[in-house]
Write an enzyme that holds these catalytic residues in place. Structure first.
Site, PDB file in Angstrom:
ATOM      1  N   GLY A 135       0.789  -1.233   0.000  1.00 43.24           N
ATOM      2  CA  GLY A 135       0.000   0.000   0.000  1.00 43.24           C
ATOM      3  C   GLY A 135       0.816   1.276   0.000  1.00 43.24           C
ATOM      4  N   GLY A 192       3.876  -3.518  -3.832  1.00 46.77           N
ATOM      5  CA  GLY A 192       3.776  -3.702  -5.276  1.00 46.77           C
ATOM      6  C   GLY A 192       4.194  -2.418  -5.953  1.00 46.77           C
ATOM      7  N   CYS A 210     -13.439   3.240 -27.979  1.00 44.12           N
ATOM      8  CA  CYS A 210     -14.748   3.867 -28.074  1.00 44.12           C
ATOM      9  C   CYS A 210     -15.450   3.908 -26.724  1.00 44.12           C
ATOM     10  CB  CYS A 210     -15.580   3.161 -29.139  1.00 44.12           C
ATOM     11  SG  CYS A 210     -14.791   3.354 -30.734  1.00 44.12           S
ATOM     12  N   GLU A 211     -14.929   4.693 -25.853  1.00 41.62           N
ATOM     13  CA  GLU A 211     -15.476   4.957 -24.523  1.00 41.62           C
ATOM     14  C   GLU A 211     -15.071   6.378 -24.168  1.00 41.62           C
ATOM     15  OE1 GLU A 211     -17.108   2.982 -22.322  1.00 41.62           O
ATOM     16  OE2 GLU A 211     -16.854   1.018 -23.288  1.00 41.62           O
ATOM     17  N   TYR A 246       0.285  -1.840 -12.017  1.00 42.47           N
ATOM     18  CA  TYR A 246      -1.122  -1.863 -12.459  1.00 42.47           C
ATOM     19  C   TYR A 246      -1.267  -1.246 -13.855  1.00 42.47           C
ATOM     20  CZ  TYR A 246      -1.248  -2.784  -7.515  1.00 42.47           C
ATOM     21  OH  TYR A 246      -0.974  -3.321  -6.286  1.00 42.47           O
TER      22      TYR A 246
HETATM   23  C1  PLP Z   1      -2.644  -5.333  -4.120  1.00 40.89           C
HETATM   24  C2  PLP Z   1      -2.129  -5.888  -2.852  1.00 40.89           C
HETATM   25  C3  PLP Z   1      -0.867  -5.512  -2.359  1.00 40.89           C
HETATM   26  C4  PLP Z   1       0.018  -4.479  -3.021  1.00 40.89           C
HETATM   27  O1  PLP Z   1      -0.452  -3.188  -2.927  1.00 40.89           O
HETATM   28  P1  PLP Z   1       0.469  -1.948  -3.399  1.00 40.89           P
HETATM   29  O2  PLP Z   1      -0.373  -0.765  -3.168  1.00 40.89           O
HETATM   30  O3  PLP Z   1       0.780  -2.157  -4.829  1.00 40.89           O
HETATM   31  O4  PLP Z   1       1.699  -1.970  -2.553  1.00 40.89           O
HETATM   32  C5  PLP Z   1      -0.424  -6.117  -1.201  1.00 40.89           C
HETATM   33  N1  PLP Z   1      -1.178  -7.038  -0.547  1.00 40.89           N
HETATM   34  C6  PLP Z   1      -2.392  -7.417  -0.980  1.00 40.89           C
HETATM   35  C7  PLP Z   1      -3.149  -8.430  -0.227  1.00 40.89           C
HETATM   36  C8  PLP Z   1      -2.900  -6.857  -2.146  1.00 40.89           C
HETATM   37  O5  PLP Z   1      -4.114  -7.228  -2.567  1.00 40.89           O
END
Ligand code: PLP
Length: 409
Positions: A236, A273, A341-342, A370
């Protein structure tokens, strides 16, 4: 630290000029900097180094196997949310003992796969999921390590479509359900409760929600008196997409995490991520057409929401920068849009921009997380190529999808 920058008004990724690349390769394509990914991983890891956490890269942010291999070399584990991601992580060389499996809807088949591959933890998100895992483990005559995911009911200020830690969100168990789950887990003889996990959302730019989450975890550990071997603090961590986004400062949080780890004698897991790959890529596209609107000009790109969905899906702001800065003034507002087309297939509008011509090249920034992993074949468009740069070398890590493969179904 950025490996994506201008040299003499020409955009470079590491030592490679994007202008030279587009003279050889057809656009659009994703373009990554390998050094940028490596540096991001190191900097995340260094920040928490006192706690020696297991870093499980969140594969859904970017599931290209060559990128997973780069991270594997750094020592990364994986956080996966499907059987496909699990198989890909293993195929990239990541050891199953460094893989955690999250997600609210794991199927029988996916659970069987996770059990057979002996992964570190299945992070359970409901009582009924635990019952099913227990049953499958029994059939396979195995004892399975699980984590239980907490929904701490914390409001992390982020886009509502990427919040996961509020009571109204589908993820995890509430504090009270989780406590009663822990106290009843002994009935499920094939499960070993090894971890408590939490992931409150994505693109969080302040330490506060993370700190609050630690408090809720303490409360639960104190109430249940369970010695969790692992505490999985999720991902996150936000990145600066906009000029004014303040970068998250994790120093303070990392000290709290270390205190927590010592107090409860547990191993820490993180699942970043975006923080690892987000700023490490651009999407290079061509201005297919310029079109005069009533009060703005449209720059219609050859890349659209099928290639990069974050803007349409989350109202995400991604700057679009020219491949060559020409220093010439524009004539009024310019909006970058895509071909799909959106109406939501649009990227960003600028009141001031450099003068654009048809067939100019631009780059959508910060698309490493993402981006490719969320792309689709909408409008029967093939998935675009992905290219990674390491110093002066460019390597295709996904070829543009063959249109023929789309024509038979
Ligand atoms: C998507 C997700 C993450 C990664 O989130 P980021 O914001 O990209 O760091 C980590 N743990 C879980 C369970 C997720 O679904």
């Amino acid at each position: 630290m950025s490996y994506i920058r201008y040299k003499n008004n020409n955009l470079f990724v590491e030592n490679v000029s994007v202008r030279r690349l587009v003279s050889k390769l057809s656009t659009p394509f994703y373009l990554y900097s390998e050094s940028n990914i490596v540096e991001n991983y190191k900097s995340f890891s260094n920040n928490f180094k006192k706690s020696k956490p297991l870093i499980c890269f969140s594969v859904k942010a970017n599931s290209n196997i060559q990128i997973l291999k780069v991270l594997k070399k750094m020592g990364s584990g994986a956080d996966v949310v499907s059987g496909g991601e699990l198989l890909k992580a293993i195929k990239s060389g990541i050891q199953p003992s460094k893989i955690v499996f999250s997600g609210v809807g794991k199927t029988e088949e996916e659970i069987r796969l996770a059990i057979k591959r002996n992964i570190l933890l299945i992070n359970v998100e409901s009582e009924n999921e635990a019952i099913l895992i227990n049953k499958i483990a029994g059939n396979l005559k195995k004892k399975i390590a699980i984590g239980i995911r907490l929904n701490p009911d914390i409001n992390a200020p982020t886009h509502k479509k990427i919040s996961t830690g509020k009571a109204e969100d589908k993820f995890g168990l509430s504090k009270t359900s989780l406590i009663s789950f822990c106290l009843n887990i002994k009935k499920l003889k094939n499960l070993r409760l090894k971890a408590i996990s939490v992931h409150i959302g994505s693109q969080i730019l302040s330490e506060n929600p993370f700190k609050k989450t630690l408090k809720v975890l303490e409360e639960i550990i104190n109430k249940t008196k369970i010695n969790f071997k692992f505490v999985d603090l999720g991902g996150g961590f936000g990145i600066a997409y906009k000029k004014n986004d303040r970068k998250i400062n994790l120093k303070n949080y990392s000290n709290l995490v270390e205190k927590f780890r010592q107090k409860y004698n547990c191993s820490i897991i993180f699942e970043p991520g975006r923080a690892i790959v987000g700023d490490a890529a651009i999407l290079v596209a061509k201005v297919q057409y310029l079109k005069k609107g009533s009060n703005k000009t449209f720059a219609i790109l050859n890349a659209g929401m099928n290639d990069f969905m974050r803007t349409a899906l989350y109202d995400a702001v991604h700057n679009i920068i020219p491949v060559i800065k020409n220093g010439k003034k524009n004539n009024g507002p310019l909006e970058f849009v895509g071909p799909i087309c959106e109406t939501t297939c649009k990227f960003i509008k600028y009141n001031k921009y450099q003068r654009m011509n048809q067939s100019d090249y631009v780059a959508i920034s910060d698309v490493g997380a993402y981006g490719a992993s969320l792309s689709s074949n909408y409008n029967t468009k093939p998935l675009i190529a992905e290219i990674i740069i390491n110093k002066s070398k460019a390597r295709v890590i996904r070829k543009k999808q063959d249109i023929k493969s789309l024509l038979n179904q």
